[in-house]
Design an enzyme around this catalytic site. Sequence first.
Site, PDB file in Angstrom:
ATOM      1  N   GLY A 197       0.796  -1.216   0.000  1.00 19.58           N
ATOM      2  CA  GLY A 197       0.000   0.000   0.000  1.00 19.58           C
ATOM      3  C   GLY A 197       0.833   1.272   0.000  1.00 19.58           C
ATOM      4  O   GLY A 197       0.288   2.370  -0.067  1.00 19.58           O
ATOM      5  N   CYS A 198       2.141   1.141   0.034  1.00 26.36           N
ATOM      6  CA  CYS A 198       3.055   2.292   0.112  1.00 26.36           C
ATOM      7  C   CYS A 198       3.731   2.500  -1.235  1.00 26.36           C
ATOM      8  O   CYS A 198       4.390   1.594  -1.753  1.00 26.36           O
ATOM      9  CB  CYS A 198       4.103   2.038   1.195  1.00 26.36           C
ATOM     10  SG  CYS A 198       5.458   3.239   1.223  1.00 26.36           S
ATOM     11  N   GLY A 199       3.603   3.691  -1.791  1.00 31.43           N
ATOM     12  CA  GLY A 199       4.215   3.998  -3.082  1.00 31.43           C
ATOM     13  C   GLY A 199       5.727   3.875  -3.061  1.00 31.43           C
ATOM     14  O   GLY A 199       6.322   3.352  -4.012  1.00 31.43           O
ATOM     15  N   ARG A 212       6.555   0.196  -3.151  1.00 30.77           N
ATOM     16  CA  ARG A 212       6.313  -0.364  -4.493  1.00 30.77           C
ATOM     17  C   ARG A 212       7.401   0.071  -5.472  1.00 30.77           C
ATOM     18  O   ARG A 212       7.886  -0.729  -6.277  1.00 30.77           O
ATOM     19  CB  ARG A 212       4.935   0.048  -5.023  1.00 30.77           C
ATOM     20  CG  ARG A 212       3.768  -0.611  -4.320  1.00 30.77           C
ATOM     21  CD  ARG A 212       2.450  -0.365  -5.054  1.00 30.77           C
ATOM     22  NE  ARG A 212       2.200   1.031  -5.357  1.00 30.77           N
ATOM     23  CZ  ARG A 212       1.559   1.880  -4.550  1.00 30.77           C
ATOM     24  NH1 ARG A 212       1.108   1.477  -3.369  1.00 30.77           N
ATOM     25  NH2 ARG A 212       1.353   3.131  -4.916  1.00 30.77           N
TER      26      ARG A 212
END
Length: 113
Positions: free
Chosen positions: A10-12, A15
């Site tokens: 869920g963390c850019g 990712r």
Amino acid sequence: MKATIWHNPGCGTSRNTLALLHEAGADVTVIEYLKTPPTAAKLAQLYADAGITPQQGLRVKGTDAVERGLPEADDASVLAAMVAAPKLIERPLVETAKGVRLCRPKERVLEIL
């Protein structure tokens, strides 16, 4: 090269770091630390290898870390809080044979590839 990433999908930043690892051709083991938190001993080892303190690996944004006094707490208390509530772990942490980095910004991963 083998790499392990403690990842939050869920963390850019997490990712994007994972994408950099794949682009570099790394053989990546992905650990979703919110589902499978590391032990206090593993966290202590990761932070020591990264040259940072548990307090520097503490996620403050979006957590109750400050209200709980964790930024000023001793290492054992911070590590115990992280194991009990893994959302307190700042991400992503990446470990390779060349070392460990807290990859904020994501380009820090290049230091250990």
